[in-house]
Design a protein around this motif. Structure first.
Motif, PDB file in Angstrom:
ATOM      1  N   VAL A   6       9.724  -4.035  31.615  1.00 29.17           N
ATOM      2  CA  VAL A   6      10.638  -5.161  31.485  1.00 29.17           C
ATOM      3  C   VAL A   6      10.612  -5.636  30.038  1.00 29.17           C
ATOM      4  O   VAL A   6       9.532  -5.901  29.486  1.00 29.17           O
ATOM      5  CB  VAL A   6      10.256  -6.315  32.433  1.00 29.17           C
ATOM      6  CG1 VAL A   6      11.175  -7.517  32.205  1.00 29.17           C
ATOM      7  CG2 VAL A   6      10.329  -5.863  33.878  1.00 29.17           C
ATOM      8  N   ILE A   7      11.780  -5.722  29.413  1.00 32.19           N
ATOM      9  CA  ILE A   7      11.904  -6.192  28.039  1.00 32.19           C
ATOM     10  C   ILE A   7      12.811  -7.411  28.029  1.00 32.19           C
ATOM     11  O   ILE A   7      13.986  -7.326  28.396  1.00 32.19           O
ATOM     12  CB  ILE A   7      12.476  -5.104  27.109  1.00 32.19           C
ATOM     13  CG1 ILE A   7      11.571  -3.867  27.087  1.00 32.19           C
ATOM     14  CG2 ILE A   7      12.643  -5.657  25.690  1.00 32.19           C
ATOM     15  CD1 ILE A   7      12.117  -2.726  26.243  1.00 32.19           C
ATOM     16  N   ASP A   8      12.247  -8.529  27.615  1.00 33.01           N
ATOM     17  CA  ASP A   8      13.015  -9.772  27.511  1.00 33.01           C
ATOM     18  C   ASP A   8      13.794 -10.065  28.800  1.00 33.01           C
ATOM     19  O   ASP A   8      14.970 -10.460  28.766  1.00 33.01           O
ATOM     20  CB  ASP A   8      13.980  -9.691  26.319  1.00 33.01           C
ATOM     21  CG  ASP A   8      14.206 -11.053  25.664  1.00 33.01           C
ATOM     22  OD1 ASP A   8      13.505 -12.007  26.040  1.00 33.01           O
ATOM     23  OD2 ASP A   8      15.079 -11.156  24.783  1.00 33.01           O
ATOM     24  N   GLY A   9      13.123  -9.840  29.943  1.00 36.28           N
ATOM     25  CA  GLY A   9      13.723 -10.135  31.236  1.00 36.28           C
ATOM     26  C   GLY A   9      14.614  -9.052  31.798  1.00 36.28           C
ATOM     27  O   GLY A   9      15.130  -9.188  32.919  1.00 36.28           O
ATOM     28  N   PRO A  32      10.672  -8.595  19.293  1.00 38.93           N
ATOM     29  CA  PRO A  32       9.387  -8.347  18.623  1.00 38.93           C
ATOM     30  C   PRO A  32       8.247  -8.001  19.574  1.00 38.93           C
ATOM     31  O   PRO A  32       7.423  -7.136  19.263  1.00 38.93           O
ATOM     32  CB  PRO A  32       9.118  -9.663  17.881  1.00 38.93           C
ATOM     33  CG  PRO A  32      10.465 -10.261  17.668  1.00 38.93           C
ATOM     34  CD  PRO A  32      11.247  -9.886  18.883  1.00 38.93           C
ATOM     35  N   GLU A  33       8.162  -8.667  20.725  1.00 39.20           N
ATOM     36  CA  GLU A  33       7.081  -8.379  21.671  1.00 39.20           C
ATOM     37  C   GLU A  33       7.163  -6.937  22.168  1.00 39.20           C
ATOM     38  O   GLU A  33       6.155  -6.244  22.275  1.00 39.20           O
ATOM     39  CB  GLU A  33       7.136  -9.360  22.847  1.00 39.20           C
ATOM     40  CG  GLU A  33       6.685 -10.768  22.510  1.00 39.20           C
ATOM     41  CD  GLU A  33       5.192 -10.849  22.207  1.00 39.20           C
ATOM     42  OE1 GLU A  33       4.470  -9.881  22.471  1.00 39.20           O
ATOM     43  OE2 GLU A  33       4.763 -11.892  21.676  1.00 39.20           O
ATOM     44  N   ALA A  34       8.391  -6.490  22.463  1.00 37.93           N
ATOM     45  CA  ALA A  34       8.567  -5.112  22.920  1.00 37.93           C
ATOM     46  C   ALA A  34       8.276  -4.130  21.787  1.00 37.93           C
ATOM     47  O   ALA A  34       7.699  -3.057  22.007  1.00 37.93           O
ATOM     48  CB  ALA A  34       9.983  -4.921  23.450  1.00 37.93           C
ATOM     49  N   THR A  35       8.686  -4.496  20.566  1.00 39.54           N
ATOM     50  CA  THR A  35       8.397  -3.644  19.400  1.00 39.54           C
ATOM     51  C   THR A  35       6.896  -3.454  19.239  1.00 39.54           C
ATOM     52  O   THR A  35       6.408  -2.345  19.001  1.00 39.54           O
ATOM     53  CB  THR A  35       8.989  -4.285  18.128  1.00 39.54           C
ATOM     54  OG1 THR A  35      10.405  -4.418  18.280  1.00 39.54           O
ATOM     55  CG2 THR A  35       8.683  -3.426  16.902  1.00 39.54           C
ATOM     56  N   LYS A  36       6.153  -4.548  19.376  1.00 36.90           N
ATOM     57  CA  LYS A  36       4.685  -4.491  19.293  1.00 36.90           C
ATOM     58  C   LYS A  36       4.119  -3.544  20.348  1.00 36.90           C
ATOM     59  O   LYS A  36       3.298  -2.669  20.045  1.00 36.90           O
ATOM     60  CB  LYS A  36       4.114  -5.896  19.469  1.00 36.90           C
ATOM     61  CG  LYS A  36       2.593  -5.950  19.526  1.00 36.90           C
ATOM     62  CD  LYS A  36       2.126  -7.382  19.801  1.00 36.90           C
ATOM     63  CE  LYS A  36       0.617  -7.446  19.954  1.00 36.90           C
ATOM     64  NZ  LYS A  36       0.153  -8.828  20.267  1.00 36.90           N
ATOM     65  N   GLU A  37       4.559  -3.711  21.578  1.00 38.08           N
ATOM     66  CA  GLU A  37       4.060  -2.890  22.678  1.00 38.08           C
ATOM     67  C   GLU A  37       4.393  -1.418  22.461  1.00 38.08           C
ATOM     68  O   GLU A  37       3.528  -0.539  22.612  1.00 38.08           O
ATOM     69  CB  GLU A  37       4.676  -3.386  23.995  1.00 38.08           C
ATOM     70  CG  GLU A  37       4.594  -2.411  25.163  1.00 38.08           C
ATOM     71  CD  GLU A  37       3.171  -2.189  25.665  1.00 38.08           C
ATOM     72  OE1 GLU A  37       2.948  -1.186  26.355  1.00 38.08           O
ATOM     73  OE2 GLU A  37       2.290  -3.015  25.341  1.00 38.08           O
ATOM     74  N   ILE A  38       5.626  -1.138  22.085  1.00 37.23           N
ATOM     75  CA  ILE A  38       6.103   0.247  22.021  1.00 37.23           C
ATOM     76  C   ILE A  38       5.514   0.998  20.835  1.00 37.23           C
ATOM     77  O   ILE A  38       5.135   2.167  20.946  1.00 37.23           O
ATOM     78  CB  ILE A  38       7.643   0.277  22.000  1.00 37.23           C
ATOM     79  CG1 ILE A  38       8.189  -0.184  23.359  1.00 37.23           C
ATOM     80  CG2 ILE A  38       8.172   1.668  21.652  1.00 37.23           C
ATOM     81  CD1 ILE A  38       9.671  -0.501  23.356  1.00 37.23           C
TER      82      ILE A  38
END
Length: 507
Positions: free
Chosen positions: A393-396, A99-105
């Protein structure tokens, strides 16, 4: 004879040189693929089917077996984590369910639409399809200009004025269902709602009166063909060149030409009428032309963009809404407690009213929850792709720049990680007091490139469903599957065949 030998010798040498260059080119390409593997193979993912073709054999096998690629996405995500890699030739696709990467992208303009996918949608087997329309255009400046042209046609004030057309076309569906009830005949709901939504977009957007519930038309078949072709064209590089597929490829090109030729005719006729001062409908097409003409300069390419957008809205404006309605009907018939709750709300809010107002549909809070839950389980257009141009970096997991990122709203909507008991149809997930899903619910995408027509689609869906619940009892014909068919968009494979009865007691 000597001349013949000389020519033969030259041809042989030329052939050998060509073969040598071909071998060298293949070796260089293989070395490049090896370099790509070394660059991205630290990202977890399933084992490749082959060095050269990557995972394409797996994807083709899924489609050949009439299975859903999106279910495989869930399986891979649960096995390899929220970031994993797929390879096809020298292309790398990073699939993300974080979800965090989805938000950013999705919320940042730093991540443009992916060239691989959206360039494929420009043409369809060599025939211009979506072109540089609002959905597919990659250049931000070009997209912004098109969006600015389109925005007034989808303002809340303008949408309020469309409620009459929504009522009128939904009423035609109710007449058709009434005939089915009177004659005790089965109703193929997917087909019927497809006719209604195509009628609505044709009338509201382009002033075309198709009346598909009564008249035959080549447009539904053309749209279905184009969408099916789109799925193959994106996922299977070799499909176009397989002799077994020549007939389908030819039909897809013809279907695409039909849509664009019709669009060109509609645009030209409307523009001529406006220039002559004739009365024209105050519809979306008129709004688009008026706003486009207000631009300081209107180039030929801008006009081609308008035609691209005709095709885009003609298809996207009906197919996904029809599929959502069909899935919604299917789920309501499977869950009588949800059906009764939605029906009670409709009875309390609108009673016996024949024509719904904008204020009426605003009262249907639970029905809105039902429609949202339908899209969680059945995200009708599930795939979104963006381009990661810089390292991140996505989820490490370190992702080197220059890669395609695939986001899948169908997959995240069905994962236990984000939704408790995810396969349960539970509209209360979207109760106003319930916690909002954190960037794991995006059937219309998110951010600046989110779907322009989402409010239009949900208004239309509410009107159709409210009238349906108000007037009829609907039961699925026994023996149908609840499988999902992937034709570019997702639809119920069974067609949602129902028996229809008039409601006897509305108290």
């Amino acid at each position: 004879m000597e001349v013949f030998h000389l020519l033969w010798s030259l041809c042989s040498k030329a052939l050998l040189i060509a073969l040598f260059l071909l071998v060298v080119a293949l070796l260089v390409y293989c070395l490049y693929i090896k370099y790509i593997h070394l660059k991205y193979d630290h990202i977890p993912g399933p084992t490749r089917d082959s060095f050269l073709m990557g995972h394409s054999a797996t994807l083709k096998r899924i489609m050949k077996n009439d299975e859903l690629v999106h279910d495989k996405v869930i399986e891979w995500s649960e096995t390899y984590g929220s970031v994993y890699r797929l390879n096809v030739l020298h292309y790398v696709f990073v699939c993300v369910t974080c979800p965090e990467a989805t938000k950013e992208i999705l919320l940042s303009p730093k991540y443009p639409k992916d060239k691989f996918v959206y360039r494929r949608l420009f043409n369809l087997f060599g025939q211009r399809f979506f072109g540089n329309g609002l959905v597919t255009v990659q250049d931000h400046a070009v997209w912004y200009k098109q969006r600015r042209i389109m925005d007034p046609a989808f303002s809340s004030l303008y949408l309020r004025g469309l409620i009459g057309t929504f009522n009128e076309r939904a009423e035609r569906l109710m007449d058709k269902l009434s005939d089915a009830a009177d004659n005790n005949t089965e109703a193929k709901m997917l087909h019927l709602v497809n006719c209604v939504t195509l009628d609505v977009i044709a009338k509201v957007a382009f002033g075309m009166d198709l009346d598909l519930l009564t008249n035959s038309s080549p447009f539904p078949k053309a749209i279905e063909t184009c969408l099916s072709a789109m799925g193959y064209y994106i996922r299977d590089f070799t499909f176009e060149y397989n002799p077994m597929n020549r007939r389908f490829v030819r039909e897809a090109r013809e279907a695409c030409r039909l849509l664009r030729t019709t669009g060109d005719q509609v645009l030209q006729e409307r523009r001529t009428a406006m220039q002559n001062g004739d009365d024209v409908p105050n519809d979306i097409l008129t709004q688009i032309i008026k706003t486009a003409d207000a631009e300081e300069s209107m180039t030929e390419e801008d006009k081609e963009f308008m035609l691209d957008n005709f095709v885009t809205f003609f298809i996207a404006g009906q197919e996904t809404t029809a599929n959502q309605l069909a899935f919604c009907i299917m789920e309501l018939t499977r869950h009588p407690e949800v059906l009764e709750k939605a029906r009670k709300e409709v009875d309390d809010a609108i009673g016996m009213k024949q024509n719904l107002s904008y204020e009426d549909i605003g009262k249907l809070t639970y029905l809105r929850q039902v429609l949202k839950e339908t899209l969680r389980l059945y995200s009708t257009l599930p795939g979104i792709s963006r381009e990661i141009q810089e390292d991140m970096v996505i989820d490490g997991v370190h992702i080197p720049g220059g890669v395609s990122c695939m986001l899948n709203s169908y997959a995240v909507g069905r994962m236990e990680r984000f939704f408790k008991d995810p396969l349960k149809f539970d509209p209360d997930r979207f109760h106003p007091d319930a916690p909002k899903p954190y960037y794991c619910y995006y059937p219309f995408a998110l951010g600046p490139r989110s779907c322009l027509g989402q409010n239009f689609a949900q208004m239309e869906a509410k009107v159709v469903m409210a009238m349906l619940l108000q007037r009829f009892e609907i039961t699925l014909v026994p023996g149908q599957t609840f499988d999902i068919e992937d034709t570019g968009t997702l639809r119920p494979k069974s067609g949602v065949v129902c028996t229809i009865k008039h409601r006897k007691n509305k108290d």
